[in-house]
Design an enzyme around this catalytic site. Structure first.
Site, PDB file in Angstrom:
ATOM      1  N   ARG A 169      10.082  11.938   5.888  1.00 32.46           N
ATOM      2  CA  ARG A 169       9.668  10.618   6.376  1.00 32.46           C
ATOM      3  C   ARG A 169      10.846   9.938   7.056  1.00 32.46           C
ATOM      4  O   ARG A 169      11.945   9.901   6.509  1.00 32.46           O
ATOM      5  CB  ARG A 169       9.191   9.735   5.223  1.00 32.46           C
ATOM      6  CG  ARG A 169       7.901  10.250   4.688  1.00 32.46           C
ATOM      7  CD  ARG A 169       7.303   9.364   3.639  1.00 32.46           C
ATOM      8  NE  ARG A 169       6.289  10.157   2.985  1.00 32.46           N
ATOM      9  CZ  ARG A 169       5.538   9.754   1.991  1.00 32.46           C
ATOM     10  NH1 ARG A 169       5.667   8.531   1.530  1.00 32.46           N
ATOM     11  NH2 ARG A 169       4.643  10.549   1.463  1.00 32.46           N
ATOM     12  N   SER A 202       2.105   8.535   4.387  1.00 33.75           N
ATOM     13  CA  SER A 202       1.325   8.062   3.247  1.00 33.75           C
ATOM     14  C   SER A 202       1.196   6.539   3.181  1.00 33.75           C
ATOM     15  O   SER A 202       0.664   5.935   4.090  1.00 33.75           O
ATOM     16  CB  SER A 202       1.936   8.622   1.966  1.00 33.75           C
ATOM     17  OG  SER A 202       1.101   8.344   0.896  1.00 33.75           O
ATOM     18  N   HIS A 203       1.749   5.959   2.117  1.00 37.08           N
ATOM     19  CA  HIS A 203       1.571   4.519   1.880  1.00 37.08           C
ATOM     20  C   HIS A 203       2.580   3.674   2.657  1.00 37.08           C
ATOM     21  O   HIS A 203       2.547   2.454   2.557  1.00 37.08           O
ATOM     22  CB  HIS A 203       1.701   4.240   0.385  1.00 37.08           C
ATOM     23  CG  HIS A 203       3.002   4.761  -0.159  1.00 37.08           C
ATOM     24  ND1 HIS A 203       3.236   6.110  -0.358  1.00 37.08           N
ATOM     25  CD2 HIS A 203       4.132   4.130  -0.506  1.00 37.08           C
ATOM     26  CE1 HIS A 203       4.462   6.277  -0.811  1.00 37.08           C
ATOM     27  NE2 HIS A 203       5.031   5.101  -0.908  1.00 37.08           N
ATOM     28  N   ASP A 210      -4.902   4.742   0.060  1.00 37.81           N
ATOM     29  CA  ASP A 210      -3.688   4.551   0.858  1.00 37.81           C
ATOM     30  C   ASP A 210      -3.797   5.189   2.241  1.00 37.81           C
ATOM     31  O   ASP A 210      -4.865   5.667   2.639  1.00 37.81           O
ATOM     32  CB  ASP A 210      -2.463   5.099   0.109  1.00 37.81           C
ATOM     33  CG  ASP A 210      -2.421   6.618   0.076  1.00 37.81           C
ATOM     34  OD1 ASP A 210      -3.499   7.231   0.106  1.00 37.81           O
ATOM     35  OD2 ASP A 210      -1.315   7.197   0.030  1.00 37.81           O
ATOM     36  N   ASP A 238      -2.976   7.998   3.706  1.00 43.38           N
ATOM     37  CA  ASP A 238      -3.488   9.354   3.892  1.00 43.38           C
ATOM     38  C   ASP A 238      -4.573   9.735   2.891  1.00 43.38           C
ATOM     39  O   ASP A 238      -4.958  10.907   2.805  1.00 43.38           O
ATOM     40  CB  ASP A 238      -2.339  10.363   3.838  1.00 43.38           C
ATOM     41  CG  ASP A 238      -1.603  10.342   2.508  1.00 43.38           C
ATOM     42  OD1 ASP A 238      -1.552   9.279   1.868  1.00 43.38           O
ATOM     43  OD2 ASP A 238      -1.082  11.398   2.101  1.00 43.38           O
ATOM     44  N   ASP A 242      -4.748   9.880  -0.428  1.00 45.24           N
ATOM     45  CA  ASP A 242      -4.565  10.590  -1.696  1.00 45.24           C
ATOM     46  C   ASP A 242      -4.371   9.654  -2.881  1.00 45.24           C
ATOM     47  O   ASP A 242      -4.424  10.089  -4.026  1.00 45.24           O
ATOM     48  CB  ASP A 242      -3.436  11.637  -1.606  1.00 45.24           C
ATOM     49  CG  ASP A 242      -2.115  11.068  -1.159  1.00 45.24           C
ATOM     50  OD1 ASP A 242      -2.044   9.846  -0.906  1.00 45.24           O
ATOM     51  OD2 ASP A 242      -1.144  11.840  -1.047  1.00 45.24           O
ATOM     52  N   ARG A 243      -4.161   8.350  -2.618  1.00 44.04           N
ATOM     53  CA  ARG A 243      -3.995   7.414  -3.728  1.00 44.04           C
ATOM     54  C   ARG A 243      -5.260   6.596  -3.949  1.00 44.04           C
ATOM     55  O   ARG A 243      -6.055   6.420  -3.022  1.00 44.04           O
ATOM     56  CB  ARG A 243      -2.858   6.436  -3.438  1.00 44.04           C
ATOM     57  CG  ARG A 243      -1.532   7.085  -3.347  1.00 44.04           C
ATOM     58  CD  ARG A 243      -0.454   6.032  -3.226  1.00 44.04           C
ATOM     59  NE  ARG A 243       0.846   6.686  -3.182  1.00 44.04           N
ATOM     60  CZ  ARG A 243       1.986   6.092  -3.494  1.00 44.04           C
ATOM     61  NH1 ARG A 243       1.977   4.824  -3.865  1.00 44.04           N
ATOM     62  NH2 ARG A 243       3.119   6.744  -3.437  1.00 44.04           N
ATOM     63  N   GLU A 286      -0.398  10.504 -11.685  1.00 40.31           N
ATOM     64  CA  GLU A 286       0.885   9.820 -11.596  1.00 40.31           C
ATOM     65  C   GLU A 286       0.646   8.321 -11.697  1.00 40.31           C
ATOM     66  O   GLU A 286      -0.400   7.817 -11.278  1.00 40.31           O
ATOM     67  CB  GLU A 286       1.564  10.112 -10.263  1.00 40.31           C
ATOM     68  CG  GLU A 286       1.959  11.552 -10.075  1.00 40.31           C
ATOM     69  CD  GLU A 286       2.869  11.701  -8.860  1.00 40.31           C
ATOM     70  OE1 GLU A 286       4.085  11.777  -9.058  1.00 40.31           O
ATOM     71  OE2 GLU A 286       2.365  11.720  -7.726  1.00 40.31           O
ATOM     72  N   LYS A 292      -3.278  15.003  -4.818  1.00 42.22           N
ATOM     73  CA  LYS A 292      -4.004  13.921  -5.450  1.00 42.22           C
ATOM     74  C   LYS A 292      -5.105  13.478  -4.490  1.00 42.22           C
ATOM     75  O   LYS A 292      -5.031  13.758  -3.292  1.00 42.22           O
ATOM     76  CB  LYS A 292      -3.072  12.774  -5.828  1.00 42.22           C
ATOM     77  CG  LYS A 292      -2.181  12.222  -4.718  1.00 42.22           C
ATOM     78  CD  LYS A 292      -1.168  11.273  -5.329  1.00 42.22           C
ATOM     79  CE  LYS A 292      -0.308  10.593  -4.278  1.00 42.22           C
ATOM     80  NZ  LYS A 292       0.818  11.412  -3.802  1.00 42.22           N
TER      81      LYS A 292
HETATM   82  C1  VG1 Z   1       6.209   8.023  -4.561  1.00 45.36           C
HETATM   83  C2  VG1 Z   1       5.553   7.992  -5.928  1.00 45.36           C
HETATM   84  C3  VG1 Z   1       5.197   9.401  -6.361  1.00 45.36           C
HETATM   85  C4  VG1 Z   1       4.305  10.049  -5.303  1.00 45.36           C
HETATM   86  C5  VG1 Z   1       4.988   9.986  -3.955  1.00 45.36           C
HETATM   87  C6  VG1 Z   1       4.108  10.517  -2.838  1.00 45.36           C
HETATM   88  O1  VG1 Z   1       7.416   8.744  -4.629  1.00 45.36           O
HETATM   89  O2  VG1 Z   1       6.373   7.368  -6.876  1.00 45.36           O
HETATM   90  O3  VG1 Z   1       4.568   9.362  -7.618  1.00 45.36           O
HETATM   91  O4  VG1 Z   1       4.031  11.384  -5.643  1.00 45.36           O
HETATM   92  O5  VG1 Z   1       5.329   8.646  -3.641  1.00 45.36           O
HETATM   93  O6  VG1 Z   1       2.912   9.836  -2.773  1.00 45.36           O
HETATM   94  P1  VG1 Z   1       8.860   8.050  -4.778  1.00 45.36           P
HETATM   95  O7  VG1 Z   1       9.845   9.155  -4.708  1.00 45.36           O
HETATM   96  O8  VG1 Z   1       8.988   7.031  -3.688  1.00 45.36           O
HETATM   97  O9  VG1 Z   1       8.852   7.379  -6.123  1.00 45.36           O
HETATM   98  V1  VG1 Z   1       2.150   9.657  -1.269  1.00 45.36           V
HETATM   99  O10 VG1 Z   1       0.728   8.914  -1.560  1.00 45.36           O
HETATM  100  O11 VG1 Z   1       3.391   9.182  -0.420  1.00 45.36           O
HETATM  101  O12 VG1 Z   1       1.884  11.244  -0.633  1.00 45.36           O
HETATM  102 CO    CO Z   2      -0.510   9.077   0.033  1.00 48.58          CO
END
Ligand code: VG1
Ligand code: CO
Length: 540
Positions: free
Chosen positions: A19, A110-111, A274, A276, A278-279, A360, A373
């Protein structure tokens, strides 16, 4: 066409793919170097098939064109791509498996917000449909440091709006409906007639797709197939900048949904997803369900859905996720696994049949139906449970807490900190871990403290440095780790948990219940003292 290039620093995949700021990804050779490194590090693309798609954010479409041309020039046989380059992460995972491909490239941060000034990302998933393992991402990173050339076909752009087959030289490009196969998978797992009956009887729902990729999936499944009222799905059109929203489904960023669910005449059920897809965040009328609790409730009730009627093989959760699911696993007499943060660590457990459900604390839950997820899946499992139990969300939560006790849980994020300050906080706590057991803080005794390391029970690989944890003798815990998904500065995540065997009631203020653990965290780690911040930026 062969293009000479130079290694670019910092192409290290984090918790979930690479990213960076969109502008960085759009800079000369940046995307190309990374994609070529993926091909090179995985034995080349010759004769292979891939799935490609993304969450619709800015640069998604042109990045897809580049990847298609690179796959063709690298000798790939076929690429399956979602119409208009759209695919949710769980739908991509499903397609990789369904079509027995060699892997997939998912374009998403993602988010993280999207747009020319915001973030972009690329995730590489392997043939099992799951995120590449650490061994694979390390090989990709190594390749990025020595790359000298990439290959790209000199070809006009593919019309990605047209479903059907096109060619780039010898490579076939199949543009498919991004929703159909995924919707069919969901229909096979859940009791759609029962959910449809519930909606027909007046059950009301709000689904906030946050202008991200889930909109078309949610409209098709919830409104068309399950008969939820038109307009149930809001913010349902994927936009390149997510409509200026931050597509992170939590109480802070999904404020409008929270206001509606806690307001007068609230619907029975609310959910958000979110960037993409998955959340998921789940909210009942007047009650927020923490993701850790949601995982526990799903584990305790999954057998009510046709896809899980035979019971669960086991449950897995990331280490910072609350232990609520562990209590359910114990009651069910099934295995329970604790992994580092990030979905890639669940893949082996799912492939080996050790776990059926995974989750998670960061609003992620999923099962062995895919290797990611899956936001909408979690929402549908909740709907199936609600349709079977004929109880409200608050009745289900209250019943769950009375049976298993309650794990009060919260995560405090301190964002965009100078990297050296964040590292200093982490080092400060890490250095004293060994001396902590036996000490008393805020009236609680520390039972154990360590820097979490995970030994994968399937392949034996060991992942170290996965979060600092302090466990108290009464079951309370605090965990500190650095985020691996940000693109600016450092983010400290502080995870807080306190277990109460007999909860006093639904109305309990979570932050108040956690007050002693919050104070203990400050006494031990001094986040506020070290950073000068007076409060977390985001509390979930
Ligand atoms: C975050 C979350 C983690 C999740 C990851 C990807 O990572 O805490 O639980 O698996 O995002 O999710 P981090 O390293 O920022 O804590 V997503 O929805 O970005 O694919
Ligand atoms: Co995501």
């Amino acid at each position: 066409m062969r293009v000479a290039t130079q290694p670019i620093d910092g192409q290290k995949p984090g918790t979930s793919g690479l990213r960076k700021k969109t502008k960085v990804f759009m800079s000369k050779g940046y995307l190309e170097n990374f994609i070529q490194s993926i091909f090179d590090a995985t034995g080349g693309a010759t004769g292979k098939t891939y799935v490609v798609g993304g969450d619709g954010r800015y640069f998604n479409d042109s990045a897809t064109q580049t990847i298609l041309k690179m796959a063709a020039a690298n000798g790939a046989e076929r690429v399956i791509v979602g119409q208009n380059a759209l695919l949710s992460t769980p739908a991509a995972s499903h397609l990789i498996r369904l079509m027995a491909t060699d892997g997939g490239l998912i374009l998403s941060a993602s988010h993280n917000p999207g747009g020319p000034e915001e973030d972009f990302g690329v995730k590489f998933n392997t043939a099992n449909g799951g995120p590449a393992s650490e061994a694979v991402t390390e090989a990709i990173l190594a390749r990025t440091t020595e790359i000298r050339e990439y290959f790209i076909a000199d070809h006009t752009d593919i019309d990605l709006s047209r479903i059907g087959t096109q060619q780039i030289g010898g490579m076939e490009v199949s543009v498919i409906d991004p929703v159909a196969d995924y919707a069919a998978l969901m229909e096979g797992l859940f009791d759609f007639p029962a959910i449809r009956t519930m909606f027909a009887a007046g059950f009301r729902m709000r689904f906030d797709a946050m202008c991200a990729v889930t909109g078309p999936y949610a409209r098709e499944i919830l409104e068309r197939r399950l008969g939820a009222a038109p307009g149930t799905v809001v913010n349902g059109d994927p936009l390149p900048d997510f409509g200026g929203m931050h597509p992170d489904p939590n109480p802070t960023w999904a404020q409008a949904l929270m206001a509606e669910m806690f307001g007068p005449d609230a619907p029975d059920f609310g959910a958000a997803s979110d960037g993409d897809g998955d959340r998921n965040m789940v909210v009942g009328r007047g009650i927020y369900v923490s993701p850790s609790d949601s995982l526990a409730v799903l584990a305790a009730n999954a057998h009510l859905a046709p896809g899980y009627r035979g019971g669960l093989k086991g449950v897995a959760r990331s280490m910072p996720t609350s232990t609520a699911a562990d209590r359910v696993a114990e009651a069910l007499g099934i295995g329970c696994y604790e992994t580092p943060t990030g979905w890639k660590f669940f893949g082996n457990l799912l492939d080996a049949g050790k776990a059926t459900l995974c989750g998670e604390e960061s609003f992620g839950a999923g099962s062995d139906h895919v290797r990611e997820k899956d936001g909408l899946w979690a929402v549908l499992l909740w709907l199936n449970i609600l349709a079977e139990r004929k109880e409200s969300v608050s009745e289900i939560m209250s019943g769950h807490w009375h049976r298993f006790g309650r794990n009060y849980y919260s995560r405090h994020d301190y964002e965009a900190l100078p990297v050296e300050v964040a590292n200093r906080v982490m080092a400060g706590l890490r250095d004293k871990l060994a001396s902590l057991p036996g000490q008393e803080v805020e009236g609680m005794t520390i039972g154990a403290a360590d820097d979490f390391a995970y030994a994968d029970p399937v392949d034996g690989s060991v992942s170290k440095g996965q979060g600092l944890r302090v466990v108290f003798t009464d079951g309370s815990r605090l965990v500190l780790r650095l985020s691996g998904t940000g693109t600016e500065g450092a983010t400290i995540r502080l995870y807080l948990e306190r277990y109460v065997a007999v909860p006093e009631g639904l109305a309990d203020e979570v932050q108040a219940a956690l007050a002693p653990v919050i104070r203990a965290a400050e006494a031990l780690a001094g986040i506020r003292a070290e950073t000068g911040r007076v409060a977390p930026d985001v509390i979930t």
